[in-house]
Design a protein around this motif. Structure first.
Motif, PDB file in Angstrom:
ATOM      1  N   ALA A   6       9.244  13.577  14.075  1.00 43.92           N
ATOM      2  CA  ALA A   6       8.556  12.829  13.031  1.00 43.92           C
ATOM      3  C   ALA A   6       8.739  11.325  13.225  1.00 43.92           C
ATOM      4  CB  ALA A   6       9.074  13.257  11.664  1.00 43.92           C
ATOM      5  N   GLY A   7       9.952  10.911  13.571  1.00 42.87           N
ATOM      6  CA  GLY A   7      10.202   9.489  13.773  1.00 42.87           C
ATOM      7  C   GLY A   7       9.415   8.929  14.936  1.00 42.87           C
ATOM      8  N   GLN A   8       9.361   9.684  16.037  1.00 44.84           N
ATOM      9  CA  GLN A   8       8.584   9.234  17.192  1.00 44.84           C
ATOM     10  C   GLN A   8       7.103   9.137  16.847  1.00 44.84           C
ATOM     11  OE1 GLN A   8       9.769  12.373  19.844  1.00 44.84           O
ATOM     12  NE2 GLN A   8      11.368  11.151  20.825  1.00 44.84           N
ATOM     13  N   ALA A   9       6.597  10.136  16.134  1.00 42.72           N
ATOM     14  CA  ALA A   9       5.182  10.116  15.767  1.00 42.72           C
ATOM     15  C   ALA A   9       4.863   8.939  14.851  1.00 42.72           C
ATOM     16  CB  ALA A   9       4.801  11.433  15.091  1.00 42.72           C
ATOM     17  N   ARG A  10       5.779   8.646  13.926  1.00 40.93           N
ATOM     18  CA  ARG A  10       5.558   7.514  13.025  1.00 40.93           C
ATOM     19  C   ARG A  10       5.504   6.203  13.815  1.00 40.93           C
ATOM     20  NH1 ARG A  10       9.256   8.758   9.872  1.00 40.93           N
ATOM     21  NH2 ARG A  10      10.888   7.288  10.453  1.00 40.93           N
ATOM     22  N   ALA A  11       6.400   6.064  14.805  1.00 42.95           N
ATOM     23  CA  ALA A  11       6.410   4.849  15.626  1.00 42.95           C
ATOM     24  C   ALA A  11       5.144   4.761  16.472  1.00 42.95           C
ATOM     25  CB  ALA A  11       7.651   4.838  16.515  1.00 42.95           C
ATOM     26  N   GLU A  12       4.705   5.888  17.022  1.00 48.62           N
ATOM     27  CA  GLU A  12       3.488   5.899  17.832  1.00 48.62           C
ATOM     28  C   GLU A  12       2.267   5.542  16.986  1.00 48.62           C
ATOM     29  OE1 GLU A  12       3.477   9.810  19.461  1.00 48.62           O
ATOM     30  OE2 GLU A  12       4.896   9.318  21.074  1.00 48.62           O
ATOM     31  N   LEU A  13       2.208   6.090  15.781  1.00 45.79           N
ATOM     32  CA  LEU A  13       1.073   5.808  14.899  1.00 45.79           C
ATOM     33  C   LEU A  13       0.971   4.328  14.579  1.00 45.79           C
ATOM     34  CD1 LEU A  13      -1.262   6.892  13.166  1.00 45.79           C
ATOM     35  CD2 LEU A  13       0.384   7.288  11.335  1.00 45.79           C
ATOM     36  N   MET A  54       0.843  -1.185   0.000  1.00 37.88           N
ATOM     37  CA  MET A  54       0.000   0.000   0.000  1.00 37.88           C
ATOM     38  C   MET A  54       0.877   1.233   0.000  1.00 37.88           C
ATOM     39  SD  MET A  54      -2.961   1.119   2.734  1.00 37.88           S
ATOM     40  CE  MET A  54      -1.856   1.393   4.103  1.00 37.88           C
ATOM     41  N   THR A  55       0.513   2.210  -0.749  1.00 35.95           N
ATOM     42  CA  THR A  55       1.230   3.476  -0.744  1.00 35.95           C
ATOM     43  C   THR A  55       1.055   4.138   0.608  1.00 35.95           C
ATOM     44  OG1 THR A  55       0.734   3.720  -3.073  1.00 35.95           O
ATOM     45  CG2 THR A  55       1.500   5.678  -1.915  1.00 35.95           C
ATOM     46  N   VAL A  56       2.142   4.626   1.172  1.00 37.43           N
ATOM     47  CA  VAL A  56       2.070   5.175   2.517  1.00 37.43           C
ATOM     48  C   VAL A  56       2.633   6.586   2.542  1.00 37.43           C
ATOM     49  CG1 VAL A  56       2.874   4.933   4.888  1.00 37.43           C
ATOM     50  CG2 VAL A  56       2.245   2.910   3.599  1.00 37.43           C
ATOM     51  N   LEU A  57       1.933   7.495   3.195  1.00 38.89           N
ATOM     52  CA  LEU A  57       2.466   8.812   3.488  1.00 38.89           C
ATOM     53  C   LEU A  57       2.990   8.797   4.913  1.00 38.89           C
ATOM     54  CD1 LEU A  57      -0.091  11.351   2.029  1.00 38.89           C
ATOM     55  CD2 LEU A  57       2.172  10.830   1.178  1.00 38.89           C
ATOM     56  N   VAL A  58       4.150   9.409   5.149  1.00 34.74           N
ATOM     57  CA  VAL A  58       4.733   9.392   6.474  1.00 34.74           C
ATOM     58  C   VAL A  58       4.760  10.783   7.046  1.00 34.74           C
ATOM     59  CG1 VAL A  58       6.147   7.397   5.973  1.00 34.74           C
ATOM     60  CG2 VAL A  58       7.086   9.662   5.571  1.00 34.74           C
ATOM     61  N   VAL A  59       4.841  10.855   8.384  1.00 32.66           N
ATOM     62  CA  VAL A  59       4.946  12.134   9.059  1.00 32.66           C
ATOM     63  C   VAL A  59       6.320  12.732   8.834  1.00 32.66           C
ATOM     64  CG1 VAL A  59       4.878  13.270  11.302  1.00 32.66           C
ATOM     65  CG2 VAL A  59       3.259  11.444  10.787  1.00 32.66           C
ATOM     66  N   ALA A  60       7.358  11.893   8.838  1.00 34.47           N
ATOM     67  CA  ALA A  60       8.730  12.386   8.747  1.00 34.47           C
ATOM     68  C   ALA A  60       8.939  13.200   7.492  1.00 34.47           C
ATOM     69  CB  ALA A  60       9.697  11.222   8.769  1.00 34.47           C
ATOM     70  N   GLY A  61       9.423  14.418   7.667  1.00 36.69           N
ATOM     71  CA  GLY A  61       9.754  15.267   6.536  1.00 36.69           C
ATOM     72  C   GLY A  61       8.570  15.737   5.740  1.00 36.69           C
ATOM     73  N   CYS A  62       7.379  15.297   6.083  1.00 29.38           N
ATOM     74  CA  CYS A  62       6.166  15.711   5.383  1.00 29.38           C
ATOM     75  C   CYS A  62       6.249  15.407   3.900  1.00 29.38           C
ATOM     76  CB  CYS A  62       5.935  17.198   5.573  1.00 29.38           C
ATOM     77  SG  CYS A  62       5.935  17.680   7.285  1.00 29.38           S
ATOM     78  N   THR A  63       6.861  14.307   3.548  1.00 31.74           N
ATOM     79  CA  THR A  63       6.951  13.938   2.147  1.00 31.74           C
ATOM     80  C   THR A  63       6.357  12.558   1.965  1.00 31.74           C
ATOM     81  OG1 THR A  63       9.164  13.007   2.496  1.00 31.74           O
ATOM     82  CG2 THR A  63       9.042  15.301   1.783  1.00 31.74           C
ATOM     83  N   ALA A  64       6.051  12.233   0.739  1.00 28.95           N
ATOM     84  CA  ALA A  64       5.420  10.956   0.457  1.00 28.95           C
ATOM     85  C   ALA A  64       6.451   9.909   0.076  1.00 28.95           C
ATOM     86  CB  ALA A  64       4.427  11.123  -0.689  1.00 28.95           C
TER      87      ALA A  64
END
Length: 228
Positions: free
Chosen positions: A50-57, A1-11
């Motif tokens: 961003a990394g912490q938020a991605r892990a929490e999500l 699945m295509t994923v958007l990440v919090v880190a760097g606000c890029t896709a």
């Protein structure tokens, strides 16, 4: 699945998605910083990287919204007393403003505030609302319906996590009880900070997220995973 990440606000895996800015105006509105640099989170406490938020999500429970049955704002007692005649609202106004002057009842009678949601500047505190990053009704639908009254009071008056901020009344009321899949701040420069703060509050309070909040872009690029 295509994923958007919090880190760097890029896709990731989405070359069509535009690059995002990741800066937050603090004392004054500012342009976003390209290239995925960390945002200035200003006065908002507890915003994760961003990394912490991605892990929490990744750890959050994904579930449909629960029922609104039994919900009432009165079950989230606010604004609580914070000492020295101040309540939570006045505490946040003082924290988020500059040159704030209070009267004997702790009411902000002068100061300057920049609403990070829309970049508008105010000098009259009555033009500001204190926004709950995760709205009370959203919290109810994602787990707070099972909490005690004291737990809901703590959620509604939280000064430790990135749950409360002073913003324009217009932007707060436009948001209502919507999640980031349905509403984002008019100022795109704040989208990444908003996404990280939303995830943090959901994680700190062990609240669930919907599939729309959690999923990759598809037809919806407004999830906490991405800030385009």
């Amino acid at each position: 699945m295509t994923v958007l990440v919090v880190a760097g606000c890029t896709a990731i895996d989405d070359p069509a998605a535009p690059q995002a800015s990741d800066a937050k105006p603090s004392a004054s509105p500012s342009a976003g910083v390209p290239g995925g640099e960390a945002a200035d989170t200003g006065t908002l406490p507890g915003v994760p990287t961003a990394g912490q938020a991605r892990a929490e999500l990744a750890e959050l429970k994904v579930a449909p919204h629960g029922s609104m049955s039994g919900y009432s704002r009165d079950k989230f007692s606010h604004w609580a007393e914070q000492g020295e005649n101040c309540n939570t609202r006045e505490t946040v106004l003082e924290r988020d403003g500059t040159d704030v002057t209070r009267d004997d009842e702790c009411r902000a009678v002068s100061g300057r505030w920049v609403s990070v949601y829309d970049g508008k500047t105010f000098t009259d505190a009555s033009d500001l609302d204190i926004d709950h990053m995760v709205p009370l009704a959203n919290g109810w639908r994602s787990g707070a319906n099972t909490w005690t009254q004291e737990e809901r009071k703590a959620f509604a008056n939280d000064l430790t996590y990135p749950q409360l901020l002073a913003v324009s009344a217009a932007s707060n009321r436009s948001k209502g009880d919507q999640g980031p899949d349905e509403w984002k701040p008019p100022s795109q420069a704040y989208w990444c900070t908003y996404a990280r703060a939303w995830v943090s509050v959901k994680s700190d309070y062990e609240l669930s997220v919907t599939e729309a909040e959690n999923r990759g872009p598809g037809t919806n690029r407004r999830s906490p995973r991405g800030c385009r």
